[in-house]
Design a protein around this motif. Structure first.
Motif, PDB file in Angstrom:
ATOM      1  N   GLN A   3      58.292 -22.081  24.065  1.00 53.87           N
ATOM      2  CA  GLN A   3      58.269 -21.173  22.722  1.00 53.87           C
ATOM      3  C   GLN A   3      59.528 -21.584  22.219  1.00 53.87           C
ATOM      4  O   GLN A   3      59.756 -21.647  20.880  1.00 53.87           O
ATOM      5  N   ALA A   4      60.774 -21.262  22.847  1.00 47.44           N
ATOM      6  CA  ALA A   4      62.206 -21.147  22.188  1.00 47.44           C
ATOM      7  C   ALA A   4      62.279 -22.516  21.386  1.00 47.44           C
ATOM      8  O   ALA A   4      62.997 -22.693  20.538  1.00 47.44           O
ATOM      9  N   MET A   5      62.161 -23.680  22.041  1.00 44.80           N
ATOM     10  CA  MET A   5      62.120 -24.919  21.692  1.00 44.80           C
ATOM     11  C   MET A   5      61.403 -25.300  20.596  1.00 44.80           C
ATOM     12  O   MET A   5      61.848 -25.701  19.510  1.00 44.80           O
ATOM     13  N   ARG A   6      60.186 -24.811  20.706  1.00 41.28           N
ATOM     14  CA  ARG A   6      59.402 -25.038  19.072  1.00 41.28           C
ATOM     15  C   ARG A   6      59.946 -24.188  17.997  1.00 41.28           C
ATOM     16  O   ARG A   6      59.960 -24.569  16.895  1.00 41.28           O
ATOM     17  N   LYS A   7      60.586 -23.056  18.365  1.00 39.48           N
ATOM     18  CA  LYS A   7      61.285 -22.273  17.325  1.00 39.48           C
ATOM     19  C   LYS A   7      62.457 -22.719  16.962  1.00 39.48           C
ATOM     20  O   LYS A   7      62.539 -22.865  15.530  1.00 39.48           O
ATOM     21  N   GLN A   8      62.999 -23.542  17.493  1.00 38.42           N
ATOM     22  CA  GLN A   8      64.404 -24.277  17.110  1.00 38.42           C
ATOM     23  C   GLN A   8      63.751 -25.387  16.173  1.00 38.42           C
ATOM     24  O   GLN A   8      64.527 -25.728  15.236  1.00 38.42           O
ATOM     25  N   GLU A   9      63.077 -26.110  16.826  1.00 40.73           N
ATOM     26  CA  GLU A   9      62.379 -27.306  16.182  1.00 40.73           C
ATOM     27  C   GLU A   9      61.885 -27.045  14.706  1.00 40.73           C
ATOM     28  O   GLU A   9      62.152 -27.868  13.872  1.00 40.73           O
ATOM     29  N   VAL A  10      61.011 -26.202  14.582  1.00 42.54           N
ATOM     30  CA  VAL A  10      60.560 -25.533  13.413  1.00 42.54           C
ATOM     31  C   VAL A  10      61.669 -25.204  12.508  1.00 42.54           C
ATOM     32  O   VAL A  10      61.732 -25.625  11.214  1.00 42.54           O
ATOM     33  N   THR A  11      62.622 -24.270  13.073  1.00 45.22           N
ATOM     34  CA  THR A  11      63.888 -24.011  12.248  1.00 45.22           C
ATOM     35  C   THR A  11      64.610 -25.270  11.492  1.00 45.22           C
ATOM     36  O   THR A  11      65.083 -25.176  10.412  1.00 45.22           O
TER      37      THR A  11
END
Length: 509
Positions: free
Chosen positions: A145-153
């Motif tokens: 989840q943290a990775m998805r958040k960073q990539e979407v950011t």
């Protein structure tokens, strides 16, 4: 030369006579579903063009929701209604749980060792169980989840800069890049740029793979022509297979070399390598199996999600009132001071309606992946022989006026008060299939589609370039196992949120 030509003509004549005798025998022995009469040798192949799903839809309007055809020597059943889909994917699911042999499965999918193309049996059941429990569990998906958040950011940051500069964005290309990054991080543990895979990049190679896998192959349907490779499909698939295999071998070698390093979050290849090296798998599990599953995960997580977002966002641009209504919901649930979080998604009711309507009118896999009967079966009083190939036309089901009023219109409101979901229980809407062969990555795919689409709508307003009107947007389809847009979506963003990334838009400018 003339002698060879005469021999070929003689062979064709013999095959024609044998086929006619076989057909007469089958008609006496079997009661087949209605369908168009085929030509000698080729059957109904001449009725199929570039957009197979659309051609089958037109033919089914005449012959009915369960239609019998023949592609060369292969018997075909086309299911074009919810009742028909339910018969094959639920009521007789086990009979139709297998996959046909084809060149894509042979060359690209390591001779049917992956989940998508694997023959139904003990090996496939074990692979599916391993993926369900070890690779795509809720715990594993949440760990990224943290990775998805960073990539979407990062994705939003790029669009935010474009908005500050007043330039257009190739939305299709950026969605492909975003999903490629997320897929690589989840599966391989790091990002790979396009050139590290192939000079054409991930998106182009994967799209070619999906198009070739869905293209009717004359050599498969008329076996004595297989050696000639008339369409060049085998040659092209062998080239693609080498691209994938060289890349996967490099990834595995890197993981073997780095196996002693402690990782905070283990990627999916780490997990598979641990299973392979520990020997705890209850079946043969070597590099070929690891590579076959890598292929499944790469294509599913990289291409299907970006394609779905591409289509749905295109419809939102074409329907400004729907876009505005969705933005209003996001204003109320999320507010105007931050990006959308994954924890917000369950509260976004209208977003779910928009996504369901997008999947209805633009199903990711218009014919799903073909099924094959493993034994003789009778459905609705008609016989279906063993070895029949089943095509479930979800594109046609989504356009059935008896089920969907005004089916050509994009109207998310049709789902108000509806219990129809996307998990394969409702046969009016089957974007992820149903039954034993339904998509294992449904939860992950839906999360990515909802999250990215919400950011695009919440963070920015959009207009088409060159004073193009919404109704002028080209919505031409490009047929494949995954149905992509024929033309990239390009649009110009403008700032909607004042403090989108923790800094003011003036600071960005």
């Amino acid at each position: 030369m003339a002698s060879i030509f005469l021999q070929v003509l003689a062979l064709l004549a013999v095959l024609y006579i044998l086929q006619e005798l076989h057909n007469k025998f089958m008609k006496k022995k079997k009661k087949l579903h209605p369908g168009p009469k085929g030509l000698p040798i080729i059957g109904n192949l001449h009725m199929i063009g570039k957009n197979v799903h659309q051609d089958l839809h037109k033919i089914a309007k005449r012959y009915g929701p369960i239609m019998s055809m023949r592609f060369g020597v292969v018997p075909i059943i086309v299911a074009s209604s919810p009742h028909a889909a339910e018969q094959f994917l639920k009521n007789h699911d086990l009979v139709f749980a297998s996959r046909p042999d084809n060149k894509a499965a042979q060359f690209i999918a390591y001779n049917q060792r992956n989940i998508t193309f694997g023959k139904y049996g003990p090996y496939w059941r074990n692979i599916r169980k391993l993926c369900t429990l070890e690779l795509l569990s809720t715990l594993k998906i949440n760990s990224f989840q943290a990775m998805r958040k960073q990539e979407v950011t990062n994705f939003v940051t790029f669009i935010n800069q474009a908005a500050s500069n007043g330039v257009e964005v190739d939305v299709s290309a950026k969605l492909a890049s975003l999903n490629a990054n997320m897929a690589c991080l989840m599966v391989f543990g790091k990002k790979y740029v396009d050139d590290e895979f192939d000079e054409r990049g991930f998106k182009d190679v994967i799209q070619e793979t999906l198009i070739l896998a869905a293209t009717p192959n004359i050599g498969e349907f008329i076996p004595f022509l297989d050696v000639f490779d008339l369409q060049g499909l085998t040659r092209r698939m062998k080239k693609l297979a080498k691209i994938f295999d060289d890349f996967f071998e490099r990834v595995i070698d890197e993981h073997v070399h780095d196996s002693k390093e402690e990782k905070q979050t283990k990627d999916i290849v780490d997990t598979m390598m641990n299973i392979m090296q520990s020997g705890k798998a209850e079946f043969e599990f070597d590099r070929r199996n690891v590579k076959a599953i890598m292929l499944d995960l790469l294509i599913a997580s990289m291409d299907t999600s970006s394609t779905a977002i591409d289509w749905i966002f295109s419809e939102l641009i074409r329907h400004p009132k729907v876009m505005k209504k969705l933005q209003n919901e996001l204003n109320e649930v999320v507010g105007m001071n931050r990006m959308v979080e994954e924890s917000d998604l369950e509260k976004l009711v209208y977003l779910d309606m928009v996504i369901k309507e997008g999947f209805r009118i633009h199903p990711i896999a218009p014919l799903l992946v073909p099924h094959e009967s493993i034994e003789d079966c009778t459905i609705d009083g008609f016989d279906i022989p063993k070895g029949t190939r089943i095509l479930v036309n979800t594109w046609a089901i989504g356009r059935d006026p008896e089920i969907w009023p005004e089916p050509e219109k994009f109207m998310p409101e049709r789902f108000v008060g509806s219990n129809i979901d996307l998990r394969g229980r409702d046969f009016q809407l089957l974007p992820f299939g149903s039954g034993r062969r339904s998509c294992l990555g449904l939860q992950l795919g839906l999360t990515i589609v909802r999250l990215v689409l919400a950011q695009l709508v919440h963070c920015f307003d959009w207009e088409l370039p060159n004073d193009m009107k919404p109704n002028d947007l080209d919505m031409t389809e490009k047929f494949g196992l995954v149905m992509a847009r024929a033309q990239h979506l390009r649009a110009i963003p403008t700032h909607r949120l004042e403090n989108i990334l923790g800094i003011s838009n003036e600071q960005v400018e």
